[in-house]
Design a protein around this motif. Structure first.
Motif, short mmCIF file in Angstrom:
data_model
loop_
_atom_site.label_atom_id
_atom_site.label_comp_id
_atom_site.label_asym_id
_atom_site.label_seq_id
_atom_site.Cartn_x
_atom_site.Cartn_y
_atom_site.Cartn_z
N UNK A 1 0.82 -1.21 0.00
CA UNK A 1 0.00 0.00 0.00
C UNK A 1 0.86 1.27 0.00
N UNK A 2 1.97 1.25 0.71
CA UNK A 2 2.82 2.43 0.82
C UNK A 2 3.99 2.42 -0.16
N UNK A 3 4.14 1.31 -0.89
CA UNK A 3 5.25 1.17 -1.83
C UNK A 3 6.59 1.36 -1.12
N UNK A 4 6.77 0.60 -0.05
CA UNK A 4 8.02 0.62 0.70
C UNK A 4 8.58 -0.80 0.75
N UNK A 5 9.88 -0.95 1.00
CA UNK A 5 10.45 -2.31 1.10
C UNK A 5 9.80 -3.10 2.23
N UNK A 6 9.77 -4.40 2.08
CA UNK A 6 9.15 -5.27 3.08
C UNK A 6 9.80 -5.11 4.44
N UNK A 7 11.13 -4.92 4.47
CA UNK A 7 11.80 -4.80 5.76
C UNK A 7 11.42 -3.50 6.47
N UNK A 8 11.15 -2.44 5.71
CA UNK A 8 10.70 -1.21 6.34
C UNK A 8 9.27 -1.34 6.88
N UNK A 9 8.43 -2.06 6.17
CA UNK A 9 7.06 -2.31 6.67
C UNK A 9 7.10 -3.14 7.94
N UNK A 10 7.98 -4.16 7.97
CA UNK A 10 8.12 -4.97 9.18
C UNK A 10 8.65 -4.13 10.33
N UNK A 11 9.60 -3.22 10.06
CA UNK A 11 10.11 -2.32 11.09
C UNK A 11 8.99 -1.43 11.63
N UNK B 1 1.54 -9.31 18.03
CA UNK B 1 2.72 -9.92 18.62
C UNK B 1 3.67 -8.87 19.16
N UNK B 2 4.49 -9.27 20.11
CA UNK B 2 5.42 -8.33 20.71
C UNK B 2 6.47 -7.83 19.72
N UNK B 3 6.75 -8.63 18.70
CA UNK B 3 7.76 -8.23 17.72
C UNK B 3 7.17 -7.66 16.45
N UNK B 4 5.82 -7.54 16.37
CA UNK B 4 5.19 -6.98 15.19
C UNK B 4 5.13 -7.91 14.00
N UNK B 5 5.34 -9.20 14.23
CA UNK B 5 5.35 -10.16 13.12
C UNK B 5 3.95 -10.54 12.65
N UNK B 6 2.93 -10.18 13.43
CA UNK B 6 1.55 -10.51 13.06
C UNK B 6 0.91 -9.38 12.28
#
Length: 573
Positions: free
Chosen positions: A79-89, A106-111
């Motif tokens: 949706x934001x056209x950003x890299x997957x690692x930035x979205x996960x961050x 989840x505590x780490x944002x993986x969900x």
């Protein structure tokens, strides 16, 4: 200083009831500082222009809503056209600053995140932090702080060396200033925020936009009441609702009036406190805490009287403790010494600070030539504007911004985030323990079996959240990364046994990489050879003992001297 009640204020008690607000004393409304202090990311595509902010987020909401009420990293990246690692961050950062754990995220944002929380998180990415007033004598301090930063002329005013020499603390925003600034931001943007959260029903006008009680509670992402009272319990339009029969949605306009009246009362109260403080006899001291407050609940081990530690100011900061302005001293804080769930170590110089307690958040700001041990931090550590410090931290996450010539000994479950204008940063694996460390790690959820100390996540050199203008294109320049400390310079840091506290932890719970283990074994073997040669010397036992002690002290000086003279003096048990 007398305790100032959070639950009422002179202006609040006199305010008339309106828009669902009772005529009695209002609970004090405060910003949740965690969202603003630990939840901002300098990723350009997350920071939308203020003029198009609401429209952009409304379009994003429409794009994401068909996928359901929750959003994962893949959907956010698309949706934001950003890299997957930035979205996960982004989702991991959101998880770290939510007021309560979201099991689906989840505590780490993986969900997946609740769409409402995500919209609020993205909205405050437009927030601009307060910056210091310009120092009146900047040329006088250019020789002690690099002036090549994108913040040239402003960063110089934040130099820890300058703070010690010229008392520049008066030029920095106080805690109350920042909190008032955050409330003013929310006051300005509350109409747009509620528009994003509200649901539309049949009809026209203001009554067509409504909020459910569940959605109203999501405002707790960046607003809170004293003593942890849920927002809905303080609002008469939702208070005392039957759990078995959810309250009916209310017009967004009614919620808007309620929130703005509480913010106005809080800002008025803060202004009254500021005026009273400026007119009091204490205005020569620190703008946040008086010296009498600064020495309570603190263990300071030094012959120097200059060290001070500031507990939270009860009128505003019940959730934080402070260690501020220490110079040439050592400070120990254990769980019994701390109030709230966060610690701030501010403007300390040439000292050793031990924070041996389980906490959620920690900030280290404006320190120089200091060693700081952070025992167990369950959410985020942020280290900013520091020079020649050693940070030993066990934490879920750490963010390092605008630091120079620092060494970080880390036990972190997520990649260290490196942002801003950094120079000559080194990282190494975690290198200490104390008797309760294992218990504290388990208490805050830090896993000692996972350590990503050597996997930095590097973002832009410019802080997009500062209220400064920057040259075009500078925001795309990547920050300087870190280098790994030479294994030959790595040593274990031994925390002094100043207090006879028993505990099960007998060694460093984080596993050392083999190359660092090998270096440690080599050093121990060298020491054993020296001790063996001493034993074989044909001198009396007293002289042997004296020689052994002298060599042992010199050996320790050699080990620690390569990293920090402060550590030599205080860090050895």
């Amino acid at each position: 200083m007398a305790d100032d009640p959070l639950d009422s204020s002179p202006s609040a008690s006199a305010a008339a009831a309106a828009g669902g607000v009772s005529s009695g004393p209002r609970p004090a409304l405060r910003p949740r500082r965690e969202a603003f202090e630990y939840g901002l990311l300098p990723i350009p595509k997350l920071v939308f222009p203020e003029g198009a902010l609401t429209q952009t987020l409304s379009q994003l909401k429409e794009r994401l809503a068909p996928g359901g009420p929750r959003v994962g990293a893949a959907a956010l990246a698309e949706a934001l056209q950003i890299p997957a690692e930035q979205a996960a961050l982004a989702l991991g950062t959101l998880a770290a600053v939510l007021p309560a754990e979201d099991s689906a995220l989840g505590e780490d944002g993986s969900g997946s995140a609740d769409l409402r929380d995500l919209l609020l998180f993205l909205y405050i990415q437009s927030y601009k932090r307060l910056v210091p007033r310009v120092h009146k004598d900047s040329p006088a301090v250019t020789d002690v702080w690099p002036s090549t930063s994108a913040f040239d002329g402003y960063l110089s005013a934040l130099s820890p060396i300058q703070f010690v020499r010229s008392n520049s603390r008066r030029f920095m925003p106080s805690q109350a200033d920042e909190e008032a600034h955050q409330l003013s931001y929310l006051q300005k943007h509350m109409t747009n925020i509620l528009t994003l959260l509200a649901d539309s029903i049949d009809g026209e006008g203001d009554d067509s936009m409504v909020l459910t009680m569940e959605t109203f509670e999501h405002l707790g992402f960046f607003l809170q009441l004293s003593e942890g009272t849920p927002l809905s319990q303080a609002a008469t339009f939702f208070a005392n609702s039957d759990p078995d029969m959810p309250a009916a949605p209310v017009p967004a306009a009614l919620v808007h009036d309620w929130v703005l009246q509480h913010i106005a009362s809080a800002l008025e109260f803060m202004a009254e406190k500021t005026v009273a403080k400026e007119n009091s006899q204490h205005n020569a001291f620190d703008p946040d805490v008086t010296m009498s407050d600064a020495v309570t609940n603190t263990r300071i081990h030094s012959s120097s009287p200059t060290g001070s530690s500031a507990p939270n100011y009860p009128g505003y900061y019940r959730n934080a403790s402070f260690v501020e302005g220490c110079s040439k001293t050592s400070v120990v804080k254990q769980a019994s010494d701390l109030k709230g769930h966060s610690i701030k170590v501010l403007n300390c110089h040439d000292s050793v600070i031990y924070i041996l307690a389980p906490l959620k958040y920690a900030t280290v700001y404006g320190c120089s030539d200091t060693t700081i041990i952070l025992g167990a931090i369950g959410k985020v550590v942020k280290v900013e504007h520091c020079e020649r410090v050693q940070i030993i931290a066990a934490s879920k996450r750490i963010c390092i911004a605008n630091c120079r010539e620092c060494i970080f000994y880390l036990g972190v479950n997520h990649q260290p985030l490196i942002v801003g204008d950094n120079h000559k940063l080194q990282v190494a694996p975690f290198n200490t323990y104390y008797p309760q460390l294992g218990e504290h790690l388990a208490q805050v959820g830090v896993d000692p079996n996972v350590n990503k100390w050597d996997q930095p996540f590097v973002l832009g050199v410019v802080d997009l959240h500062d209220s400064l203008s920057h040259p075009a294109g500078v925001s795309d320049v990547q920050a300087e990364s870190t280098t790994c400390l030479d294994p030959d310079l790595f040593t274990n840091f031994l925390i002094p046994s100043w207090f006879e506290v028993e505990g099960p932890t007998k060694y460093n719970p984080f596993t050392l990489p083999e190359v660092y283990w090998a270096s440690q074994r080599k050093k121990h073997a060298s020491l054993e050879d020296i001790q063996k040669n001493i034993r074989e010397l044909e001198i009396d036992d007293i002289r042997k003992k004296e020689l052994a002690c002298a060599l042992h002290a010199q050996f320790k000086d050699w080990l620690y001297g390569k990293c920090s003279d402060t550590t030599v003096m205080i860090g050895w048990c």
